[in-house]
Scaffold this motif. Structure first.
Motif, PDB file in Angstrom:
ATOM      1  N   ILE A  50       0.721  -1.170  -0.027  1.00 36.41           N
ATOM      2  CA  ILE A  50       0.072   0.021  -0.012  1.00 36.41           C
ATOM      3  C   ILE A  50       0.838   1.166  -0.116  1.00 36.41           C
ATOM      4  O   ILE A  50       0.519   2.104  -0.816  1.00 36.41           O
ATOM      5  N   ASP A  51       2.099   1.157   0.759  1.00 34.80           N
ATOM      6  CA  ASP A  51       2.735   2.462   0.902  1.00 34.80           C
ATOM      7  C   ASP A  51       3.537   2.687  -0.435  1.00 34.80           C
ATOM      8  O   ASP A  51       3.363   3.739  -0.934  1.00 34.80           O
ATOM      9  N   ARG A  52       4.087   1.650  -0.978  1.00 33.74           N
ATOM     10  CA  ARG A  52       4.763   1.657  -2.136  1.00 33.74           C
ATOM     11  C   ARG A  52       3.786   2.133  -3.458  1.00 33.74           C
ATOM     12  O   ARG A  52       4.110   3.241  -4.261  1.00 33.74           O
ATOM     13  N   THR A  53       2.647   1.800  -3.312  1.00 34.22           N
ATOM     14  CA  THR A  53       1.373   2.416  -4.394  1.00 34.22           C
ATOM     15  C   THR A  53       1.204   3.669  -4.245  1.00 34.22           C
ATOM     16  O   THR A  53       0.877   4.460  -5.058  1.00 34.22           O
ATOM     17  N   ALA A  54       1.012   4.063  -2.997  1.00 33.99           N
ATOM     18  CA  ALA A  54       0.727   5.483  -2.563  1.00 33.99           C
ATOM     19  C   ALA A  54       1.960   6.261  -2.867  1.00 33.99           C
ATOM     20  O   ALA A  54       1.593   7.573  -3.494  1.00 33.99           O
ATOM     21  N   ALA A  55       3.039   5.837  -2.803  1.00 39.68           N
ATOM     22  CA  ALA A  55       4.201   6.734  -3.197  1.00 39.68           C
ATOM     23  C   ALA A  55       4.446   7.002  -4.744  1.00 39.68           C
ATOM     24  O   ALA A  55       4.527   8.349  -5.163  1.00 39.68           O
ATOM     25  N   LEU A  56       3.878   5.898  -5.438  1.00 37.46           N
ATOM     26  CA  LEU A  56       3.947   6.329  -6.968  1.00 37.46           C
ATOM     27  C   LEU A  56       2.953   6.912  -7.215  1.00 37.46           C
ATOM     28  O   LEU A  56       3.188   7.928  -8.215  1.00 37.46           O
ATOM     29  N   ARG A  57       1.684   6.959  -6.587  1.00 35.55           N
ATOM     30  CA  ARG A  57       0.416   7.838  -7.002  1.00 35.55           C
ATOM     31  C   ARG A  57       0.853   9.510  -6.868  1.00 35.55           C
ATOM     32  O   ARG A  57       0.444  10.066  -7.552  1.00 35.55           O
ATOM     33  N   ALA A  58       1.528   9.323  -5.558  1.00 35.18           N
ATOM     34  CA  ALA A  58       1.651  10.983  -4.873  1.00 35.18           C
ATOM     35  C   ALA A  58       2.678  11.504  -5.880  1.00 35.18           C
ATOM     36  O   ALA A  58       2.752  12.701  -5.657  1.00 35.18           O
ATOM     37  N   GLY A  59       3.770  10.812  -6.422  1.00 33.45           N
ATOM     38  CA  GLY A  59       4.769  11.465  -7.061  1.00 33.45           C
ATOM     39  C   GLY A  59       5.837  11.996  -6.194  1.00 33.45           C
ATOM     40  O   GLY A  59       6.253  11.418  -5.292  1.00 33.45           O
ATOM     41  N   ILE A  60       6.008  13.371  -6.356  1.00 32.64           N
ATOM     42  CA  ILE A  60       7.044  14.146  -5.575  1.00 32.64           C
ATOM     43  C   ILE A  60       6.580  14.400  -4.104  1.00 32.64           C
ATOM     44  O   ILE A  60       7.146  14.820  -3.148  1.00 32.64           O
ATOM     45  N   ASP A  61       5.214  14.259  -3.955  1.00 33.22           N
ATOM     46  CA  ASP A  61       4.156  14.779  -2.785  1.00 33.22           C
ATOM     47  C   ASP A  61       4.608  13.483  -1.744  1.00 33.22           C
ATOM     48  O   ASP A  61       4.744  12.332  -2.292  1.00 33.22           O
ATOM     49  N   PRO A  62       4.140  13.713  -0.337  1.00 31.66           N
ATOM     50  CA  PRO A  62       4.095  12.732   0.439  1.00 31.66           C
ATOM     51  C   PRO A  62       3.144  11.683   0.098  1.00 31.66           C
ATOM     52  O   PRO A  62       2.230  12.301  -0.051  1.00 31.66           O
ATOM     53  N   PRO A  63       2.997  10.335   0.368  1.00 28.49           N
ATOM     54  CA  PRO A  63       2.109   9.451   0.176  1.00 28.49           C
ATOM     55  C   PRO A  63       0.807   9.827   0.997  1.00 28.49           C
ATOM     56  O   PRO A  63       0.947  10.307   2.134  1.00 28.49           O
ATOM     57  N   LEU A  64      -0.488   9.541   0.368  1.00 26.41           N
ATOM     58  CA  LEU A  64      -1.721   9.912   1.102  1.00 26.41           C
ATOM     59  C   LEU A  64      -2.562   8.404   0.964  1.00 26.41           C
ATOM     60  O   LEU A  64      -2.927   7.996  -0.199  1.00 26.41           O
ATOM     61  N   VAL A  65      -3.127   8.050   2.071  1.00 25.74           N
ATOM     62  CA  VAL A  65      -3.855   6.615   2.016  1.00 25.74           C
ATOM     63  C   VAL A  65      -5.055   6.923   2.796  1.00 25.74           C
ATOM     64  O   VAL A  65      -4.950   7.503   3.700  1.00 25.74           O
TER      65      VAL A  65
END
Length: 597
Positions: free
Chosen positions: A37-52
Motif C-alpha cells: 500500500i505504501d509503495r503504491t501510494a508513493a507512486l501515485r503521489a509522485g513528489i508529494d508525501p504519500p496519502l492513503v
C-alpha cells in the motif's frame, strides 16, 4: 458467534467454499500488505508525501487498525476522520431516533446517506490541509472516502455482518456509541435498520475506485488484494456456480442433526440455525493462486454485480438485493420454534419501510416419526379468544394451549409446507427443516415461545400486538390443507428424471422445482438467479454444456447459487457418487423464468 467457519467434515459438506481471484492476482498479509500500500501510494503521489484513505465499514476496530498502521508505517501521520469530522453522537442519535423506535427488535429502514453524519465544512478543511501535507498521511474511518484528492490511494476495510454480530455480542458498541453492555437485540437493530443500510449505500459508490481491499474479519493482520483483483473476482463469480460461507448458531430450541451430520463443534450444546444462503449476512472467501484466502461480505457481490447475478428482470423488481434465502432450522432432539406470524406486505412497508415481506416455506430434510408442523388456525377458532389466551400466556403462569388453536400436521422427509405471510406457524420438535424463503429474516412476530428464555437468560420478545394485526384468520384447517400442504405437481416424468413443482403458494413470489434423477438433470437460469440445495444423494457436479465454467462439486445438504448470467447448466452425479437417486430443490423468482409456465 458459534463456529463461524468450522473445519470441513468427513461427510463432504464443505464449510469453507471459496471463489478464485483472477489469474495473476496477489494477496499480501501484515507487513507485506502495508508495504505494498505504501509503495503504491508513493507512486501515485509522485513528489508529494504519500496519502492513503482507509474507508472502514462500521464495526471495524479503528483503534486496533490504527495501532497496526503506526507499528508498520511509523513515518505516517494517522488522521481519525470520525473524531475530526463526524457529528456528535447525540446529534446522530436524534437524527435516527425515528428509525430506531422504542421497540426492542424492530425499527424503520433508514434512507440516510453517509454525508448526513458528517460536518461538510470540516471535511473541506481536511481536504485543504491534506493538499498541503508535509508527511505521509493516512485518513481512516467510516466514510473516509468522502475525502477526495486526486493523489490518494483508497482502501476499503470491509467486514461481513456476521462478524460484526459476533463482536457486538462480545461487548463491542455500535458505531460511535458507548452501548457496550446494551441488549444485543437493540445493538443488532441499530445495525440492521441504520448503520448497515447507510454503509452498503456508501461503499457501493466507491467499489469502482478503491485501490485495495482489506479483510478486517480476523483479529490479526488482515489480507489485502488490489481493487482490480477484488472486482475481477466478483465478475468471475457471476460466470459459474458458487457457495457462500455457511455459519451456524445455537438457540433455545436447537437440535443435534447439523452437529452430527455436518460435523460441527461437538462442544456446543446445540445448533438451531445454519445460514447457507443469506448474502446480506454471509461471507465469501476469495482464494489467491497460491492458496491464501480472505473473507469479504457476500453482499459485495450483490451490490457490485446485480444484473449479472440476479438477472435483468429480478434486478428490475428488487434492485440490488438478493431476494431468496435458504437456511436450516434444526430441532432434532430440540424443541419447537416460537409460534409466530410474519407481516403482510402492506404492513411491513407501512410500518418498517421494507419493500417486501418474509414469505416462507419449510422443506423437510429429515425428521423423526413424531414430528409435526404447526400451520394455520383451526376451523372455528374465535380470534378474540385466541388473542386473549396469547396475552394471558405472557404472565408465565398460563401456558398457551397451541394444540387447541393451531393445526398440527404430521411430517415426513421431503414434505414441503408453504407459509405465505400472515399464516400462523412453527416447526415442531425433531425436524430438520430447509427453509426456502424471501430474504427478509428478522420480521418474526413471536406469539408464544413455550415459556422459555433466550440463551442469554432473558425472555425472548413476544410481539402479539404486531402479530394480531397480521394473522389471517381465514387460513383455517380446510384452507391450509387445500393450499399449503402437499402441493406437488408432476411436470414431467421420464425414465431417470422427474420434475415437480412443490410451491410456493400463489401469494408468494418464489417458484420451487424439485428434480429427481439417477444420472443428470438439465437446467437453465432463463435470465434469473437460481438457488439450489442437494436434498437427496451424496454428491453431484454442476457442469456447463459449453464448458463455460469448470465442473463445480456439491455435496448433500449444500446450498449453491447459479447466477443469472450462467444460462444452461447440468446437475449430474460425479464419478465417485455412491448414491442411486439424487434430488435438488431449485428456487427462483416467479414471473422471470420457468415460473411463467
Amino acid at each position: 458467534m458459534a463456529n463461524k467457519i468450522p473445519a470441513p467434515g468427513q461427510n463432504g459438506y464443505d464449510k469453507l467454499p471459496s471463489i478464485s481471484l483472477p489469474a495473476g492476482s496477489e494477496m499480501w498479509t501484515g507487513i507485506e500488505a502495508w508495504a505494498e500500500i505504501d509503495r503504491t501510494a508513493a507512486l501515485r503521489a509522485g513528489i508529494d508525501p504519500p496519502l492513503v484513505i482507509i474507508d472502514c465499514y462500521p464495526g471495524v476496530d479503528l483503534s486496533a487498525l490504527t495501532g497496526e498502521i503506526t507499528a508498520t508505517l511509523p513515518e505516517y501521520n494517522v488522521v481519525d476522520m470520525e473524531q475530526l469530522a463526524a457529528l456528535p453522537s447525540a446529534v446522530i442519535d436524534a437524527m435516527i431516533a425515528r428509525n430506531l423506535t422504542d421497540d426492542r427488535v424492530f425499527g424503520v429502514m433508514s434512507h440516510a446517506t453517509i454525508d448526513e453524519f458528517y460536518d461538510s465544512e470540516r471535511i473541506g478543511d481536511l481536504v485543504r490541509q491534506l493538499d498541503l501535507r508535509q508527511v505521509p498521511t493516512v485518513v481512516i474511518g467510516w466514510g473516509a472516502a468522502q475525502v477526495r484528492t486526486s493523489d490518494a490511494i483508497v482502501v476499503l476495510a470491509d467486514m461481513p455482518r456476521w462478524e460484526i454480530q459476533r463482536r457486538l455480542r462480545a461487548g463491542a458498541p455500535n458505531w460511535r456509541c458507548t452501548n457496550f453492555d446494551e441488549d444485543i437485540l437493540r445493538k443488532y437493530k441499530r445495525g440492521f435498520f441504520v448503520e448497515w443500510r447507510v454503509a452498503d449505500r456508501h461503499k457501493r459508490t466507491i467499489f469502482d475506485r478503491i485501490d485495495f481491499l482489506l479483510d478486517t474479519t480476523s483479529p490479526t493482520a488482515g489480507n489485502v488484494v488490489t481493487g482490480d483483483a477484488f472486482r475481477g473476482a466478483l465478475k468471475l463469480a457471476t460466470q459459474g456456480p458458487f457457495r457462500v460461507v455457511p455459519f451456524f448458531d445455537p438457540g433455545v430450541w436447537g437440535g443435534q442433526w447439523m452437529k452430527d451430520r455436518l460435523e460441527l463443534d461437538p462442544a456446543q450444546e446445540n445448533y438451531a440455525w445454519g445460514f447457507d444462503c443469506v448474502p446480506e449476512e454471509n461471507s465469501l472467501l476469495l482464494q489467491a493462486p497460491d492458496g491464501q484466502r480472505m473473507e469479504i461480505p457476500a453482499i459485495d457481490l450483490v451490490l457490485a454485480q446485480p444484473r449479472e447475478l440476479l438477472g435483468e428482470k429480478t434486478f428490475a423488481r428488487f434492485g440490488a438485493e438478493f431476494p431468496i434465502r435458504f437456511d436450516f432450522l434444526d430441532t432434532m432432539g430440540g424443541g419447537e420454534l416460537s409460534l409466530q406470524v410474519h407481516p403482510l406486505t402492506d404492513y411491513i412497508q407501512d410500518t418498517f419501510g421494507m419493500n417486501y415481506t418474509q414469505d416462507e416455506s419449510y422443506y423437510l430434510l429429515d425428521c423423526d416419526d413424531d414430528a409435526v408442523v404447526y400451520l394455520g388456525v383451526k376451523t372455528g377458532v374465535d380470534p378474540h379468544q385466541m388473542v386473549a389466551a396469547l396475552h394471558e400466556a405472557t404472565d408465565g403462569q398460563h401456558p398457551f394451549p397451541a394444540e387447541e388453536y393451531i393445526n398440527m400436521f404430521p411430517v415426513k422427509k421431503h414434505d414441503h409446507f408453504l407459509i405465505p405471510a400472515g399464516t400462523v406457524h412453527c416447526s415442531g420438535a425433531n425436524s430438520m427443516v430447509l427453509e426456502i424463503s424471501a430474504t427478509p429474516f428478522i420480521f418474526t412476530f413471536k406469539l408464544w415461545d413455550w415459556g422459555r428464555v433466550g440463551t442469554d437468560g432473558i425472555p425472548r420478545p413476544i410481539n402479539i400486538e404486531h402479530g394480531e394485526r397480521n394473522i389471517q384468520w381465514d387460513r383455517n384447517t380446510e384452507w391450509v390443507t387445500d393450499n399449503l400442504v402437499g402441493q406437488v405437481d408432476v411436470l414431467s416424468d421420464v425414465p431417470g428424471l422427474r420434475e415437480e413443482r412443490t410451491g410456493l403458494h400463489e401469494l408468494e413470489f418464489i417458484e420451487v422445482r424439485r428434480h429427481w434423477f439417477t444420472t443428470e438433470a438439465g437446467h437453465d437460469t432463463h435470465g434469473t438467479v437460481n438457488v439450489l440445495n442437494l436434498v437427496e444423494g451424496d454428491e453431484v457436479e454442476i457442469v456447463s454444456p459449453s464448458g463455460a465454467f469448470v465442473p463445480f462439486v456439491v455435496h448433500y445438504a449444500e446450498t449453491f447459487i447459479v447466477p443469472a448470467a450462467v444460462g444452461p447448466y447440468i446437475v449430474r452425479r460425479t464419478p465417485g457418487s455412491k448414491s442411486e437417486t439424487f434430488a435438488t430443490v431449485k428456487a427462483s423468482v416467479r414471473g422471470t423464468s420457468f415460473g411463467d409456465d
